[in-house]
Design a protein around this motif. Structure first.
Motif, short mmCIF file in Angstrom:
data_model
loop_
_atom_site.label_atom_id
_atom_site.label_comp_id
_atom_site.label_asym_id
_atom_site.label_seq_id
_atom_site.Cartn_x
_atom_site.Cartn_y
_atom_site.Cartn_z
N PHE B 423 0.83 -1.20 0.00
CA PHE B 423 0.00 0.00 0.00
C PHE B 423 0.87 1.26 0.00
N VAL B 424 0.69 2.12 -0.99
CA VAL B 424 1.36 3.42 -1.03
C VAL B 424 0.26 4.49 -0.98
N ALA B 425 0.38 5.39 -0.01
CA ALA B 425 -0.69 6.36 0.21
C ALA B 425 -0.58 7.53 -0.77
N VAL B 426 -1.75 7.99 -1.24
CA VAL B 426 -1.76 9.13 -2.17
C VAL B 426 -1.62 10.45 -1.43
N ALA B 427 -1.79 10.42 -0.12
CA ALA B 427 -1.67 11.65 0.68
C ALA B 427 -1.31 11.26 2.11
N GLU B 428 -0.79 12.24 2.86
CA GLU B 428 -0.39 11.97 4.25
C GLU B 428 -1.54 11.39 5.06
N ASP B 429 -2.74 11.96 4.89
CA ASP B 429 -3.86 11.49 5.72
C ASP B 429 -4.46 10.19 5.18
N GLY B 430 -3.89 9.69 4.09
CA GLY B 430 -4.36 8.42 3.55
C GLY B 430 -3.47 7.26 3.95
N ARG B 431 -2.50 7.53 4.84
CA ARG B 431 -1.60 6.46 5.26
C ARG B 431 -2.30 5.50 6.22
N VAL B 432 -1.87 4.24 6.18
CA VAL B 432 -2.37 3.24 7.12
C VAL B 432 -1.73 3.50 8.49
N SER B 433 -0.42 3.74 8.46
CA SER B 433 0.33 3.99 9.69
C SER B 433 1.41 5.01 9.36
N PRO B 434 2.13 5.49 10.39
CA PRO B 434 3.20 6.44 10.10
C PRO B 434 4.29 5.85 9.20
N ALA B 435 4.33 4.50 9.12
CA ALA B 435 5.36 3.88 8.29
C ALA B 435 4.93 3.70 6.83
N THR B 436 3.67 3.98 6.53
CA THR B 436 3.18 3.80 5.16
C THR B 436 3.90 4.75 4.20
N PRO B 437 4.48 4.21 3.11
CA PRO B 437 5.19 5.09 2.19
C PRO B 437 4.25 5.97 1.38
N LEU B 438 4.77 7.10 0.96
CA LEU B 438 4.07 7.98 0.02
C LEU B 438 4.77 7.87 -1.32
N LEU B 439 4.16 8.44 -2.36
CA LEU B 439 4.81 8.34 -3.66
C LEU B 439 5.79 9.52 -3.82
N ASP B 440 6.97 9.34 -3.22
CA ASP B 440 7.97 10.42 -3.28
C ASP B 440 9.05 10.07 -4.31
N ASP B 441 10.13 10.84 -4.32
CA ASP B 441 11.17 10.68 -5.34
C ASP B 441 11.99 9.40 -5.20
N SER B 442 11.86 8.75 -4.02
CA SER B 442 12.72 7.59 -3.77
C SER B 442 12.39 6.40 -4.65
N TRP B 443 11.21 6.40 -5.29
CA TRP B 443 10.76 5.20 -6.01
C TRP B 443 11.50 4.97 -7.33
N ALA B 444 11.98 6.03 -7.95
CA ALA B 444 12.58 5.88 -9.29
C ALA B 444 13.73 4.88 -9.27
N ALA B 445 14.55 4.93 -8.21
CA ALA B 445 15.70 4.03 -8.12
C ALA B 445 15.25 2.57 -7.98
N VAL B 446 14.19 2.37 -7.17
CA VAL B 446 13.65 1.01 -6.99
C VAL B 446 13.13 0.47 -8.32
N VAL B 447 12.38 1.33 -9.02
CA VAL B 447 11.81 0.90 -10.31
C VAL B 447 12.92 0.52 -11.28
N LYS B 448 14.01 1.29 -11.26
CA LYS B 448 15.12 0.99 -12.16
C LYS B 448 15.71 -0.40 -11.85
N ASP B 449 15.89 -0.70 -10.56
CA ASP B 449 16.40 -2.03 -10.17
C ASP B 449 15.47 -3.15 -10.65
N VAL B 450 14.17 -2.90 -10.53
CA VAL B 450 13.19 -3.90 -10.97
C VAL B 450 13.31 -4.11 -12.48
#
Lengths: 278, 684
Positions: B423-450
């Protein structure tokens, strides 16, 4: 497949059990090849209260794990249940595992003045309390969170297990029955997107010296299940070989910890079990 | 021991033989005449035969001498005959089986009494209720009996057409689909069972037809298959199959065997097999406990009940399959056959490969060719179906395996075709928990590895709604003390201890919709190949879809799909790639979304440009009751895929490649979420 740990039950639900035998039982189990001392819970029966029994065991042991497997959660208020669990955990220096279920006897609920119909919802609320509000409740002694297991076989029970606990406490039966329940527990765990795997506990019954007496006890203890009592009595493990086959069967099904409960409060039976599983 | 057996069917007679051989004094009472005929032939499987050989060699020889045997299953579908081989069946005329058993009883000195009705327990050490699914004797005590109709309407005919295979005929008519289950049982005769849904049966007017007219109707319906041969009636009337269960199979010294104890839908052909195995188990229990009736009966139950439960589960799946087989008429013949052969869950792709390697070679080759849009070349070989690529909306997945783990690059290296984030939240208040990721800039590197590992990357975009604001570990749905304001369709807390969400206002709706679209734009920028919109598990968008969670009186209450579809439309407008929807197809709760509604939702989502439905069930409320058996979502996925005509992805704890192969080959899903259990073998 991993190696299954074998624990032994305290004879706390065998009628007429003395404090002396209970404590000696705990001492010998501590010195034996057992991982955990387990206790069962019944209110309207000649039995020792599970947290009281584990407190006695905690006082004379320092290594062995202590577990309710299971305690009937809804008979106690969430706060009292938490207090009991935290107390046993503190007395045993963190050796405690809290197994919870709804039990199967209406008369226990009637005696406790608790609504039997709402038992599932009540247990869910208790678990939510243990996992959440307890932290801010001021109830102590405070330590690391107590490990919690949940029993039951319905879809609702397995959802509750995966939602709030660390694993599953199976209610007993042949290894195949455990294996099928364990798969459902794992499926529930994935369905709620919990990381890792649920801890899986099983249980069985044994009597060596006087198996007939053991079977009489099981028929009496489970009389409320009607014809099912006979099947439980038929599952009583009465030889070292039967115990070893049972342990191997559970191991093959991925059981993490298997607690074997006495059906006769005989220290000699305990020694023979230690021999059978070492 | 004095034994009174009530009922002279296969189970009663066979038990009498076995107990008599063990030296007991046995009588059998049957209400009908010795040569009364009900039904036609009965089927056995190879495994039963071994048990019969060991139990009584004399009757085994006679029974097997009279057998019709065959190894093929013919599937007549769309005017073609598709034959699968390597199966093992044998059948015998029921009256002949009974004659053999009766003769053996007489030879051994069993007392046989026919034409005598027995409804109360007889004075004996052991009384056996072998008097069938509608057992009279069973009523004399409380066994926790339930008897409920299962599956379609069916009628049991004989025919002088001698088949050389177990034959299924699927015949589409103006009234609906009819199917035949037919098999030979001697040199002159075959059993010919006609089956159809109650709706089709009524549309065809069969509910108002005489026995004679309905046989004429069936004769005409299957004129092409029967040719010059005729159907024969033997009190052949349309029936409902009774599913019989008993909580306990004995009471005092009265024990149930065969159909009196349990039935299993005829479409897996195991009623007589189970009945005779009951007799063997019961007789053996008295070898183990010669002087203790109670212990023997407990043993018998402990041995037989789990076996029968497994058969009843498979039979239930098979009965349900034939109830909805009309929705599979769009499948290509080879896939239709694979779906049929694997319907009960007892035969998988691997079992089929063992039985009929030619069939699975062609199935796999067809699947691969179909996946790539190429023609099927005779003699072609292909990897198993899980390794066939999937092309959907311009994207090509290298195989049908989807993994969703915390380490996406590792999941890609483990061979998945598609890796999905949690689960990746579309907004801060849409998170399941404080650990739920948001769609920030960090994903591009993960996608590249995939991508480097050869897989496609998908992101699940959601808003947790009333399941937000919870703790990150130690469980699910445990609320934070200092959470954040929650939103939902209606102001109902998820659990009694959850925070109460605010009912979404127009402003909230607009804001959340734009949260979704801007997250989708960031997903595009990060290089993701797929977006999975979360309309499941009681989260925000799903809360609009269920009557349990949407109590609104405005248009978003009147049209549950209105807001979720507006989000789909908005995302579709900015997201050109593969768009999946994770959808709760049924709430598994009273008063909640039904499967039919869920399928209609899937259809609507597809109409709005969703390429793939990820089938989910339950968790709309915390009190849903999922079944959790292995592959517990597969049938739902099958229904969505084949009834809504949308590609599907399914999880439900699929842990082996064989399960994935079976699911995709049979057309029950296009992609499988594969969740192998950890094994020490990988630590060697």
């Amino acid at each position: 497949m991993s190696w299954v740990k074998v624990g032994v039950g305290l004879p706390n639900t065998i009628p007429g059990i003395s404090g002396e035998v209970l404590v000696e039982w705990a001492r010998r189990a501590e010195g034996g090849p057992f991982s955990t001392l387990g206790v069962l819970d019944r209110l309207v029966y000649d039995s020792i209260e599970p947290f009281a029994a584990l407190s006695a065991a905690a006082a004379v042991t320092s290594r062995i794990g202590l577990a309710t497997n299971i305690a009937i959660g809804p008979l106690r208020s969430p706060a009292l249940l938490a207090k009991q669990a935290l107390s046993v955990d503190a007395l045993s220096d963190g050796r405690f595992t809290l197994g919870l279920g709804v039990g199967a006897r209406r008369d226990d609920y009637a005696a406790a003045g608790v609504n039997h119909k709402a038992r599932g919802a009540t247990l869910s609320q208790q678990l939510a309390f243990l996992r959440g509000q307890l932290d801010e409740s001021g109830i102590g002694p405070r330590r690391a969170p107590v490990r919690v297991l949940v029993g039951g076989s319905s879809g609702a029970a397995l959802t509750r297990m995966a939602r709030y606990s660390d694993g599953y406490a199976h209610g007993g039966g042949p290894p195949k029955a455990f294996g099928s329940a364990a798969n459902r527990a794992r499926a529930a765990w994935r369905d709620l997107e919990r990381p890792g795997e649920p801890v899986l506990w099983g249980q069985g019954y044994f009597a060596f010296g006087d198996p007939d007496r053991g079977s009489v006890y099981l028929r009496d203890y489970y009389a409320f299940t009607g014809p099912f009592a006979e099947k439980i009595a038929a599952g009583n493990l009465t030889s070292a070989r039967a115990v070893r086959d049972f342990v191997r069967g559970y191991e093959a099904e991925g059981c993490d910890e298997l607690i074997l409960y006495p059906t006769v409060a005989s220290l000699d039976d305990l020694d023979r079990l230690a021999e059978a599983v070492s | 021991m004095r034994v009174s057996v009530v009922g002279g069917g296969p189970s009663g007679l066979y038990l009498a033989i076995l107990l008599r051989k063990a030296g007991h004094d046995v009588s059998v009472t049957e209400r009908n005449a010795p040569d009364a005929t009900f039904g036609w032939g009965v089927v056995f499987s190879e495994e039963t035969l071994g048990a019969l050989r060991d139990a009584d060699y004399a009757t085994y020889l006679e029974i097997t001498d009279s057998f019709a045997r065959w190894t093929s299953i013919d599937i007549r579908y769309r005017g073609q005959v598709l034959r699968s081989s390597g199966h093992t069946f044998s059948a015998i005329r029921r009256t002949h089986l009974l004659a053999i058993l009766q003769e053996r009883c007489r030879e051994l000195g069993v007392s046989l009494e026919f034409g005598t009705e027995v409804s109360t327990a007889q004075p004996a050490d052991l009384v056996v209720a072998a008097d069938g699914s509608n057992s009279t004797l069973r009523r004399s005590a409380d066994f926790g009996t339930s008897s409920t109709p299962q599956g379609c309407k069916y009628v049991w005919f004989g025919t002088d057409l001698v088949l050389d295979a177990f034959t299924f005929v699927f015949k589409d008519t103006e009234h609906g689909l009819f199917q035949v289950h037919a098999y030979p049982f001697d040199e002159h005769t075959s059993t010919w069972i006609v089956e159809t849904t109650e709706a089709t049966w009524r549309r065809a007017g069969l509910d108002r037809m005489s026995e004679e007219d309905s046989m004429a109707f069936c004769q005409a319906l299957f004129a092409e298959e029967l040719g010059t041969h005729r159907l024969m009636s033997n009190k052949s009337v349309w029936l409902d199959f009774p599913l019989v269960r008993n909580e306990t199979w004995h009471h005092g010294n009265l024990v149930l065997i065969g159909d009196a104890a349990h039935t299993a839908h005829f479409s897996i052909g195991s009623g007589t097999k189970l009945a005779m195995e009951d007799a063997i188990a019961l007789a053996n229990a008295f070898v183990r406990h010669p002087s203790d009736v109670e212990s023997a009966l407990v043993d018998y139950e402990l041995e037989r009940q789990p076996v029968v439960e497994r058969f009843q589960q498979a039979a239930g799946d098979s009965a349900a399959y034939f109830g909805r087989v009309g929705s599979y008429l769009g499948l290509a013949p080879i896939q239709f056959a694979a779906n049929l052969l694997t319907r009960s869950g007892r035969i998988s792709h691997a079992n089929l490969t063992q039985r009929d390697p030619r069939f699975t070679r062609v199935l796999d080759a067809w699947f691969a060719a179909n996946a790539s849009g190429a023609p099927l070349v005779p003699g072609a070989v292909a990897p198993p179906p899980m390794f066939a690529p999937l092309r959907v909306n311009g994207a090509t997945l290298r195989n049908r395996v989807v993994r969703s783990t915390s380490d996406l690059a590792e999941a890609a290296r483990a061979g998945a075709g598609l890796v999905l984030t949690g689960f990746v939240a579309v907004a801060e208040d849409g998170r399941v928990s404080p650990a739920t990721p948001l769609l920030d800039d960090s994903w591009a590197a993960v996608v590249k590895d995939v991508h480097d590992a050869g897989a496609l990357a998908g992101v699940r975009l959601g808003h947790a709604g009333r399941r937000g604001g919870t703790r990150a570990d130690g469980g699910v749905d445990v609320p934070l003390r200092d959470g954040w304001p929650l939103l939902s369709a209606s102001p109902l807390p998820y659990t009694p201890s959850s925070a109460v969400p605010a009912e979404m206002s127009e402003v909230d709706l607009t804001r959340v919709r734009s949260d979704f679209t801007s997250a989708a734009e960031r997903a595009r920028d990060a290089g993701f190949d797929a977006v999975e919109l979360d309309l499941a598990d009681g989260h925000l968008l799903a809360s609009f879809l269920s009557p349990l969670t949407n109590r609104r009186s405005d248009e978003y209450g009147g049209e549950p799909l209105r807001f979720p579809l507006s989000v789909v439309d908005a995302v579709r407008a900015v997201w050109p790639g593969l768009l999946a929807a994770r959808l709760t197809v049924t709430d598994l709760a009273r008063g909640g979304t039904t499967v039919e509604q869920g399928i209609a939702y899937a259809r609507a989502l597809a109409d709005h440009g969703v390429d793939l439905i990820h089938v989910r069930a339950g968790h709309t409320t915390p009190n849903s009751r999922p079944e959790y058996r292995r592959g517990h979502l597969t049938t739902l996925s099958d229904r969505v895929r084949n009834e809504a005509g949308v590609p599907t992805m399914v999880g439900g704890y699929l842990t082996t490649p064989d399960e994935v192969n079976t699911v995709v080959a049979a057309g029950r899903a296009d992609l499988c979420l594969f969740e192998p259990a950890p094994t020490p073998l990988e630590q060697l």
